[in-house]
Enzyme design. Structure first.
Site, PDB file in Angstrom:
ATOM      1  N   TYR A   1      -6.887  -4.206  -4.128  1.00  0.00           N
ATOM      2  CA  TYR A   1      -6.367  -4.875  -5.319  1.00  0.00           C
ATOM      3  C   TYR A   1      -7.510  -5.258  -6.248  1.00  0.00           C
ATOM      4  O   TYR A   1      -8.664  -5.425  -5.812  1.00  0.00           O
ATOM      5  CB  TYR A   1      -5.611  -6.156  -4.939  1.00  0.00           C
ATOM      6  CG  TYR A   1      -4.220  -5.948  -4.391  1.00  0.00           C
ATOM      7  CD1 TYR A   1      -3.108  -5.989  -5.240  1.00  0.00           C
ATOM      8  CD2 TYR A   1      -4.007  -5.737  -3.034  1.00  0.00           C
ATOM      9  CE1 TYR A   1      -1.828  -5.810  -4.736  1.00  0.00           C
ATOM     10  CE2 TYR A   1      -2.721  -5.558  -2.528  1.00  0.00           C
ATOM     11  CZ  TYR A   1      -1.636  -5.603  -3.391  1.00  0.00           C
ATOM     12  OH  TYR A   1      -0.375  -5.429  -2.891  1.00  0.00           O
TER      13      TYR A   1
ATOM     14  N   ASP B   1       4.751  -8.335  -6.569  1.00  0.00           N
ATOM     15  CA  ASP B   1       5.604  -9.357  -7.166  1.00  0.00           C
ATOM     16  C   ASP B   1       5.924  -9.037  -8.623  1.00  0.00           C
ATOM     17  O   ASP B   1       5.400  -8.080  -9.200  1.00  0.00           O
ATOM     18  CB  ASP B   1       4.913 -10.724  -7.076  1.00  0.00           C
ATOM     19  CG  ASP B   1       4.828 -11.236  -5.646  1.00  0.00           C
ATOM     20  OD1 ASP B   1       5.636 -10.802  -4.806  1.00  0.00           O
ATOM     21  OD2 ASP B   1       3.950 -12.077  -5.384  1.00  0.00           O
TER      22      ASP B   1
END
Length: 250
Positions: A109, A52
């Site tokens: 992540y 994003d």
């Protein structure tokens, strides 16, 4: 026609995300523009993992088909054309059916959080100036490992119909003057890591009990999760492929 993988890294500040979008500057659009300038033609890029706006990546991949041999000088020239926030680390010749997205077996992540004002973590971590119970954070992170349905941590307006994710790692660590959440999974949903982090921070502050955290997961209702953490604290650390994948494909 040769297929290639491009390994890239970038900081997401100032970009509307990874994937190309109309009327927006993205990581993909910057790399496509640099390639068009260098090779004098438009080259279609397929991405391995979307990130994003503002999200960073230590490793991400594209693949593309091209009828020329890519040389080391091409990588140097592309990096000279790209802005400082984006680097091409390598370009790898692959088999014709290699797919950077579908062949990946997991992704990793990390999310970075700091309590005390620090200009060197600005835009690279989330400034969260509150007292957090680290043990409760770890309890919440461990609880995540016991579930596979993460409907509650997928943002609305997603086209995904399957919310099953197999979590291989979920833990917090202390690193110098900040905390880091580490998570590895077979796949991730839209906004999933930020939803997990935002909700766990509420557990750490005592705003949400461990029992309620379990209830949020099993409730399959994204309105109960907390997604209110910024993108710039999030890093795509690694895209994992099968063992010897690159050696076998090249």
């Amino acid at each position: 026609m040769q297929r290639y993988f491009i390994e890239v890294a970038y900081t997401g500040a100032g970009y509307a995300g990874f994937q190309i979008q109309e009327n927006a500057v993205t990581i993909q659009s910057e790399i496509r523009q640099a390639m068009a300038v260098l090779f004098k033609e438009e080259i279609l890029l397929t991405g391995s993992s979307r990130t994003d706006a503002e999200v960073n990546a230590l490793q991400n991949f594209f693949h593309f088909n091209f009828d020329q041999a890519i040389q080391e000088r091409h990588i140097y020239n592309l990096n000279a054309l790209l802005p400082p926030a984006i680097v091409i680390k390598q370009i790898i010749p692959m088999a014709a059916n290699a797919h950077c997205r579908f062949d990946a077996i997991s992704r990793e992540y990390s999310y970075h959080v700091y309590k005390n004002k620090n200009p060197f973590l600005y835009n690279q971590a989330y400034y969260f100036p509150y007292t957090v119970n680290f043990d409760l954070l770890q309890q919440a992170a461990s609880a995540i490992l016991t579930y596979t349905d993460f409907t509650s941590f997928s943002k609305r307006n997603t086209q995904v119909k399957n919310f099953i994710c197999h979590i291989a790692e979920s833990r917090w660590s202390r690193e110098e003057d900040h905390m880091v959440y580490h998570v590895k999974a077979s796949r991730f949903l839209r906004g999933m890591v930020r939803g997990l982090v935002g909700t766990m921070l509420q557990v750490g502050r005592g705003k949400v009990s461990i029992e309620n955290f379990h209830a949020i997961i099993t409730g399959r209702d994204c309105t109960k999760a907390n997604f209110a953490v910024p993108g710039h604290g999030l890093f795509l650390v690694k895209v994992n492929y099968p063992s010897d994948y690159f050696m076998l494909q090249s």
